[in-house]
Design a protein around this motif. Structure first.
Motif, short mmCIF file in Angstrom:
data_model
loop_
_atom_site.label_atom_id
_atom_site.label_comp_id
_atom_site.label_asym_id
_atom_site.label_seq_id
_atom_site.Cartn_x
_atom_site.Cartn_y
_atom_site.Cartn_z
N ALA A 269 -14.35 1.35 2.58
CA ALA A 269 -13.07 0.91 2.03
C ALA A 269 -12.77 1.64 0.73
CB ALA A 269 -13.07 -0.60 1.82
N ARG A 270 -13.78 1.86 -0.11
CA ARG A 270 -13.57 2.60 -1.36
C ARG A 270 -13.21 4.05 -1.09
NH1 ARG A 270 -17.27 -1.35 -2.55
NH2 ARG A 270 -17.04 -2.38 -4.57
N LEU A 271 -13.87 4.66 -0.12
CA LEU A 271 -13.55 6.06 0.22
C LEU A 271 -12.12 6.18 0.73
CD1 LEU A 271 -16.82 7.18 2.06
CD2 LEU A 271 -16.13 7.71 -0.28
N THR A 272 -11.73 5.25 1.59
CA THR A 272 -10.37 5.30 2.13
C THR A 272 -9.34 5.05 1.04
OG1 THR A 272 -11.20 4.50 4.26
CG2 THR A 272 -8.84 4.34 3.88
N PHE A 273 -9.63 4.10 0.16
CA PHE A 273 -8.70 3.83 -0.95
C PHE A 273 -8.55 5.07 -1.83
CE2 PHE A 273 -7.70 2.53 -5.25
CZ PHE A 273 -6.66 1.64 -5.07
N ALA A 274 -9.66 5.74 -2.14
CA ALA A 274 -9.60 6.91 -3.00
C ALA A 274 -8.76 8.02 -2.36
CB ALA A 274 -11.01 7.42 -3.29
N MET A 275 -8.95 8.24 -1.06
CA MET A 275 -8.22 9.31 -0.38
C MET A 275 -6.74 8.98 -0.26
SD MET A 275 -8.73 12.31 0.93
CE MET A 275 -7.20 12.78 0.16
N ALA A 276 -6.44 7.73 0.08
CA ALA A 276 -5.04 7.33 0.23
C ALA A 276 -4.31 7.37 -1.12
CB ALA A 276 -4.96 5.93 0.84
N ARG A 277 -4.97 6.93 -2.18
CA ARG A 277 -4.32 6.99 -3.50
C ARG A 277 -4.14 8.44 -3.93
NH1 ARG A 277 -5.25 7.48 -9.00
NH2 ARG A 277 -3.73 6.30 -10.25
N HIS A 278 -5.12 9.30 -3.63
CA HIS A 278 -4.98 10.72 -3.93
C HIS A 278 -3.72 11.30 -3.28
CE1 HIS A 278 -7.02 14.97 -3.91
NE2 HIS A 278 -5.94 14.91 -4.66
N ALA A 279 -3.51 10.94 -2.02
CA ALA A 279 -2.31 11.41 -1.32
C ALA A 279 -1.04 10.89 -1.99
CB ALA A 279 -2.36 10.97 0.14
N ALA A 280 -1.03 9.61 -2.36
CA ALA A 280 0.16 9.03 -2.99
C ALA A 280 0.46 9.70 -4.33
CB ALA A 280 -0.02 7.53 -3.16
N PRO A 294 6.56 -0.38 -11.04
CA PRO A 294 6.02 -1.35 -10.06
C PRO A 294 7.14 -2.04 -9.32
CG PRO A 294 5.83 -2.19 -12.30
CD PRO A 294 6.28 -0.77 -12.43
N PRO A 295 6.84 -2.56 -8.11
CA PRO A 295 7.88 -3.25 -7.33
C PRO A 295 8.39 -4.49 -8.03
CG PRO A 295 5.91 -2.81 -6.01
CD PRO A 295 5.56 -2.51 -7.42
N ASP A 296 9.65 -4.75 -7.87
CA ASP A 296 10.26 -5.95 -8.41
C ASP A 296 11.18 -6.53 -7.33
OD1 ASP A 296 11.07 -7.96 -10.08
OD2 ASP A 296 12.55 -6.74 -11.17
N PRO A 297 10.82 -7.69 -6.76
CA PRO A 297 9.78 -8.64 -7.16
C PRO A 297 8.38 -8.21 -6.72
CG PRO A 297 10.91 -9.43 -5.22
CD PRO A 297 11.64 -8.20 -5.64
N ASP A 298 7.40 -8.92 -7.22
CA ASP A 298 6.00 -8.67 -6.90
C ASP A 298 5.78 -8.80 -5.39
OD1 ASP A 298 3.30 -8.36 -6.89
OD2 ASP A 298 2.84 -10.18 -8.03
N ARG A 299 5.02 -7.85 -4.83
CA ARG A 299 4.75 -7.87 -3.39
C ARG A 299 3.74 -8.94 -3.00
NH1 ARG A 299 1.97 -3.64 -1.81
NH2 ARG A 299 2.64 -3.77 0.37
N LEU A 300 2.94 -9.42 -3.94
CA LEU A 300 1.92 -10.41 -3.62
C LEU A 300 1.82 -11.43 -4.75
CD1 LEU A 300 -0.12 -11.01 -1.34
CD2 LEU A 300 -1.86 -9.83 -2.70
N GLU A 331 -5.58 -5.20 -10.49
CA GLU A 331 -5.84 -3.91 -11.13
C GLU A 331 -5.83 -2.77 -10.10
OE1 GLU A 331 -9.52 -4.42 -13.12
OE2 GLU A 331 -8.68 -5.65 -14.76
N LEU A 332 -6.39 -3.01 -8.92
CA LEU A 332 -6.35 -1.97 -7.88
C LEU A 332 -4.92 -1.73 -7.41
CD1 LEU A 332 -9.41 -2.41 -5.46
CD2 LEU A 332 -9.00 -0.68 -7.19
N ARG A 333 -4.15 -2.81 -7.24
CA ARG A 333 -2.75 -2.64 -6.81
C ARG A 333 -1.95 -1.85 -7.83
NH1 ARG A 333 -0.67 -8.27 -6.54
NH2 ARG A 333 1.29 -7.18 -6.13
N ALA A 334 -2.27 -2.03 -9.11
CA ALA A 334 -1.55 -1.31 -10.16
C ALA A 334 -1.82 0.19 -10.12
CB ALA A 334 -1.94 -1.86 -11.53
N LEU A 335 -2.88 0.61 -9.42
CA LEU A 335 -3.19 2.03 -9.33
C LEU A 335 -2.30 2.77 -8.33
CD1 LEU A 335 -7.11 1.95 -9.37
CD2 LEU A 335 -5.55 2.52 -11.25
N TYR A 336 -1.68 2.04 -7.41
CA TYR A 336 -0.89 2.74 -6.39
C TYR A 336 0.50 2.14 -6.16
CZ TYR A 336 -2.22 -1.07 -3.18
OH TYR A 336 -2.40 -2.30 -2.58
N GLU A 337 0.69 0.85 -6.41
CA GLU A 337 1.98 0.24 -6.10
C GLU A 337 3.16 0.88 -6.83
OE1 GLU A 337 1.89 -4.01 -6.45
OE2 GLU A 337 1.44 -4.25 -4.32
#
Length: 390
Positions: A269-280, A294-300, A331-337
């Motif tokens: 899951a960490r590897l996939t997150f790193a690769m997907a965020r790299h792409a974004a 960041p999205p407004d309103p909050d997605r979660l 914190e993780l969501r803030a890295l890509y959202e």
């Protein structure tokens, strides 16, 4: 003034030639201020999106936005060709290339433009031909560039559509796994339900191989959409699917597994997150003009997070909770959202929610010729009692 025209012509030819090379042949991202392709796409997409906003939201607007990707490629090729033809015409005109002309034709710039166009496309009409050595040599150079230009364009299209096809195959496969539109909550819920039917198998046992496939997909998305940025404007077959929705769903899924599920697949899951965020991030560097928001309103929001945890708990997935877990997920969501939200605004695509408000109807279940198909659970004897998919 002749030398000034020759300098302008040489600059125009060189700029178009370099831009064509960087956009179609060079397999890497290039950032400098005089590129024609990014300027063309920013201007054309702004105009196209403004026209699309005049249409009511729905099929017509999405159809118009879907035309932009393929059409813009041909328009860009036309801009390049027009630039080269104009550059060579200006060069001939500035240097006073001697031409053999019909009796009814003068040696105006329009005549040089016509001569340059017939030479570039190697039409060979023969009504206007150069008579001097310099003009003949320059005509041969232009004809060679035109021939090579057309060859590059023709060979570029199959490569482009092969990359598009590979991207969309994975997105289509996500339909039955994560719903339409895809969501992380539905992906995890269906994965856990499928494992519950096998005694002794953990609820999230299949997450590792699935995420490994999507790690590779994110890497291919990064490589193809950076090498061929026009691919980012190509939309999926269904309006409720997109490459950005798939990328966001995988980021959501990976972030939730990393922070909220004790699983041996956490490393994957960490590897996939790193690769997907790299792409974004890299795609954001190419297409975004301002800072991501960041999205407004909050997605979660908290109530949706609680509902997501309860939904997964009901299908046997052990989900951890608490302030520390929630903070880590935030914190993780803030890295890509913020990045995917800004990309969604740029491409006029909808971001998927973390989980659907009600059980989704997948695209494969619908048909204009017959009633809606039952869900996946009804297609197997072991899942005959599964009503969520229906």
């Amino acid at each position: 003034m002749a030398w000034l025209g020759a300098v302008l012509a040489a600059v125009l030819i060189i700029v178009v030639f370099i831009d064509t090379f960087e956009a179609m042949i060079l397999p890497r991202r290039v950032r400098h201020g005089y590129r024609l392709a990014p300027l063309f796409y920013r201007s054309a997409w702004l105009l196209w999106g403004g026209v699309a906003r005049l249409l009511p939201a729905g099929r017509w607007r999405q159809g118009l936005l879907g035309i932009f990707g393929p059409l813009s490629l041909f328009l860009l090729v036309g801009v390049w060709a027009a630039g080269l033809i104009t550059g060579f015409a200006l060069l001939h005109w500035s240097m006073g290339t001697a031409l053999s002309l019909p009796a009814t034709t003068d040696d105006s710039f329009a005549t040089y433009l016509y001569f340059s166009g017939t030479t570039f496309f190697t039409l060979g009409y023969g009504d206007v031909v150069p008579t001097g050595g310099w003009g003949r040599m320059l005509s041969v150079v232009e004809a060679g560039i035109g021939f090579g230009f057309l060859a590059v364009v023709i060979s570029y299209l199959p490569v482009l559509y092969q990359a598009f096809s590979r991207r969309e195959i994975a997105i289509s496969l996500l339909d039955a796994r994560a719903g339409s539109p895809p969501t992380a909550g539905e992906l995890l819920r269906r994965l856990a339900e499928s494992r519950n039917r096998v005694p002794g198998v953990p609820a999230c046992a299949g997450a590792g191989p699935l995420l490994a496939d999507w790690e590779r997909w994110a890497a291919e998305l990064l490589e193809s959409n950076l090498s061929y940025p026009v691919l980012s404007y190509y939309r999926s077959q269904h309006d409720n699917q997109s490459w950005l929705a798939a990328l966001t769903t995988i980021l959501d899924t990976s972030a939730f597994l990393i922070t909220s599920v004790e699983s041996p697949d956490g490393y994957q899951a960490r590897l996939t997150f790193a690769m997907a965020r790299h792409a974004a991030v890299d795609l954001g560097l190419v297409f975004l003009q301002g800072p991501p928001l960041p999205p407004d309103p909050d997605r979660l929001p908290p109530n949706e997070l609680a509902r997501l945890r309860e939904s997964l708990h009901q299908v046997g997935l052990e989900v951890t909770s608490g302030p520390e877990v929630t903070q880590a997920l935030t914190e993780l969501r803030a890295l890509y959202e913020p990045i995917v939200n800004a990309l969604a605004a740029h491409f006029r695509l909808a971001l998927p929610p973390f989980q659907p408000e009600k059980p989704p109807v997948d695209n494969w279940q619908t048909s204009p010729w017959m009633p809606r198909s039952p869900g996946l659970g009804s297609l197997s004897a072991a899942g005959a009692g599964d009503e969520h998919f229906d």
